[in-house]
Design a protein around this motif. Structure first.
Motif, short mmCIF file in Angstrom:
data_model
loop_
_atom_site.label_atom_id
_atom_site.label_comp_id
_atom_site.label_asym_id
_atom_site.label_seq_id
_atom_site.Cartn_x
_atom_site.Cartn_y
_atom_site.Cartn_z
N VAL A 45 95.04 -15.82 62.24
CA VAL A 45 95.83 -14.74 61.39
C VAL A 45 96.29 -13.84 62.37
O VAL A 45 95.41 -13.04 63.18
CB VAL A 45 95.00 -13.96 60.29
CG1 VAL A 45 95.99 -12.92 59.48
CG2 VAL A 45 94.70 -15.04 59.29
N VAL A 46 97.65 -13.65 62.90
CA VAL A 46 98.10 -12.80 63.77
C VAL A 46 98.52 -11.39 63.08
O VAL A 46 99.51 -11.60 62.10
CB VAL A 46 98.99 -13.38 64.68
CG1 VAL A 46 99.36 -12.40 65.61
CG2 VAL A 46 98.54 -14.67 65.33
N VAL B 74 102.33 -9.69 59.22
CA VAL B 74 100.95 -10.71 59.39
C VAL B 74 101.61 -12.04 59.53
O VAL B 74 102.72 -12.27 58.93
CB VAL B 74 100.14 -10.41 58.15
CG1 VAL B 74 99.11 -11.54 58.27
CG2 VAL B 74 99.52 -9.46 58.08
N GLN B 75 100.93 -12.73 60.20
CA GLN B 75 101.40 -14.20 60.65
C GLN B 75 100.14 -15.03 60.58
O GLN B 75 99.27 -14.72 61.14
CB GLN B 75 102.26 -14.48 61.73
CG GLN B 75 103.80 -13.92 61.85
CD GLN B 75 104.34 -14.31 63.15
OE1 GLN B 75 103.84 -14.56 64.20
NE2 GLN B 75 105.62 -13.89 63.09
N SER B 76 100.05 -16.02 59.76
CA SER B 76 98.88 -16.84 59.73
C SER B 76 99.31 -18.45 60.16
O SER B 76 100.48 -18.74 59.43
CB SER B 76 98.25 -16.88 58.39
OG SER B 76 98.98 -17.38 57.12
N THR B 77 98.23 -19.00 60.56
CA THR B 77 98.38 -20.52 60.66
C THR B 77 97.06 -21.15 60.21
O THR B 77 96.03 -20.76 60.65
CB THR B 77 98.71 -20.84 62.12
OG1 THR B 77 99.87 -20.16 62.57
CG2 THR B 77 98.88 -22.30 62.51
N VAL C 287 98.27 -5.51 68.63
CA VAL C 287 98.36 -6.77 67.88
C VAL C 287 96.92 -7.45 68.10
O VAL C 287 96.26 -7.00 68.99
CB VAL C 287 99.19 -7.97 68.67
CG1 VAL C 287 99.03 -9.48 68.05
CG2 VAL C 287 100.92 -7.65 68.53
N ALA C 288 96.53 -7.84 67.04
CA ALA C 288 94.82 -8.30 66.97
C ALA C 288 94.90 -9.62 65.99
O ALA C 288 95.89 -10.13 65.57
CB ALA C 288 94.17 -7.48 66.20
N ILE D 140 95.89 -2.70 54.04
CA ILE D 140 95.87 -1.65 55.27
C ILE D 140 97.02 -0.79 55.66
O ILE D 140 98.13 -1.83 55.98
CB ILE D 140 95.32 -2.44 56.53
CG1 ILE D 140 93.87 -2.85 56.31
CG2 ILE D 140 95.16 -1.54 57.81
CD1 ILE D 140 93.21 -3.90 57.25
N PRO D 141 97.12 0.13 55.42
CA PRO D 141 98.74 1.07 55.87
C PRO D 141 99.22 0.69 57.15
O PRO D 141 100.61 0.71 57.48
CB PRO D 141 98.58 2.51 55.34
CG PRO D 141 97.05 2.54 55.47
CD PRO D 141 96.43 1.30 55.35
N GLU D 142 98.19 0.70 58.25
CA GLU D 142 98.81 0.48 59.63
C GLU D 142 99.57 -0.80 59.93
O GLU D 142 99.94 -0.91 61.13
CB GLU D 142 97.45 0.85 60.66
CG GLU D 142 97.15 2.10 60.28
CD GLU D 142 96.08 2.61 59.45
OE1 GLU D 142 95.63 3.47 59.44
OE2 GLU D 142 95.93 1.55 58.69
#
Length: 317
Positions: free
Chosen positions: A102-103, A91-94, A55-56, A85-87
């Motif tokens: 953006v997580v 995605v979760q954004s706030t 996670v980034a 990005i295929p990897e």
């Protein structure tokens, strides 16, 4: 008919060592020597095992005081840039009035650091953020002290301003970053350069307070401080990593580069608890060996206790 009984391979091997007792003793001493060398030098002494969290986090501050503007000019462009990005698995954004988070979660084969680099490359290539926006990338390491750093120490000097203390911390972090086994360093900043949304001017804003307590003349005193984090190379043991950093700090003290400053290693150093755990383990192992030897000596015979004294270390080696 030949009725001769031929010994098995294991029997012949045993007979060889029985008949060649000098070779047996040398082999036994060699095994003990290699085991001792491995335990004291070759094996890494670890605390928590490395736990990869794929996670980034992409954080962006944009003081527009408008949630729609932040979403249109920051969050949405970032989402579009990383979509290919295929990897990436999810995605979760706030988005709030002045910030965008953006997580991003990656597949199991991508580490947090690798994923963060993928995000950074895509965003820097495809996204043109507003001039006032400031973006940062955060990685996660569940086995680290604070989720990012493997070692945290504090720099103290109450005779200088927060800006001067932070500048000195950056210099110290650069020096620590050159130590073998250190992959990167992080200064947990007290001040940040921010843009005033009204005037558009760059201002220095104090965003965090740091304080550390340590004993001085027998009393617990609190001092304003700044924290510096260091990330360990996975190939380097936890204790070796801590010792290398502290040796570098001592070297800088002796050279006069830290005159007037105090460096405090405390709760942010996992090697202290690891040393205590290893000490307890060695003490328990020695106590158990002595107990077995005494029981064998009292209730069996002295030969059995002597054999146990040599047998147990050989098995552990």
């Amino acid at each position: 008919m030949d009725n001769t009984v031929h010994p098995s391979k294991i029997s012949r091997l045993s007979l060889f060592f029985v008949r060649n007792w000098r070779v047996s003793i040398l082999f036994f001493v060699g095994v003990l020597g290699v085991g001792f060398l491995s335990y004291t030098t070759l094996l890494k002494r670890e605390g928590f095992p490395p736990i990869e969290v794929p996670v980034a986090l992409v954080q962006t501050s944009y003081f527009a005081d408008d949630i729609d503007l932040v979403d249109d000019e920051v969050t949405t462009p970032i989402e579009q840039a990383i979509a290919d990005i295929p990897e990436i698995s999810s995605v979760q954004s706030t988005t709030v009035e002045n910030f965008s988070n953006v997580v991003v979660e990656f597949d199991g084969d991508t580490t947090s650091a690798e994923g963060s680099e993928l995000l950074k490359d895509a965003i820097e290539t495809e996204v043109v953020l507003p001039e006032q926006a400031e973006i940062s990338y955060q990685t996660f390491n569940a086995g680290a002290f604070d989720g990012e750093n493997d070692l945290i120490f504090n720099l103290v000097n109450e005779d200088v301003s927060s800006e001067q203390l932070q500048e000195k911390a950056s210099e110290l972090a650069d020096e620590i970053g050159e130590v073998s086994g250190v992959t990167r360093t992080n200064v947990i900043a007290l001040t940040e350069e921010q843009t005033n949304p009204v005037t558009g001017e760059e201002v220095t804003q104090e965003t965090r307070y740091g304080r550390v307590a340590f004993r001085e003349d027998g009393e617990l005193v609190f001092r304003d401080s700044i924290s510096i984090g260091a990330v360990r190379n996975p190939e380097t043991g936890t204790i070796e990593f801590s010792e290398a950093v502290q040796e570098k700090v001592e070297e800088l003290k002796e050279s006069g580069d830290l005159d007037g400053y105090t460096v405090v290693f405390g709760g942010g150093d996992l090697s202290n608890s690891l040393r205590q755990q290893i000490s307890n383990l060695e003490s328990n192992a020695l106590t158990g060996l002595l107990a077995v030897m005494v029981i064998l000596f009292l209730f069996v015979n002295w030969r059995a206790s002597v054999m146990m004294m040599f047998f147990v270390p050989a098995v552990m080696a």
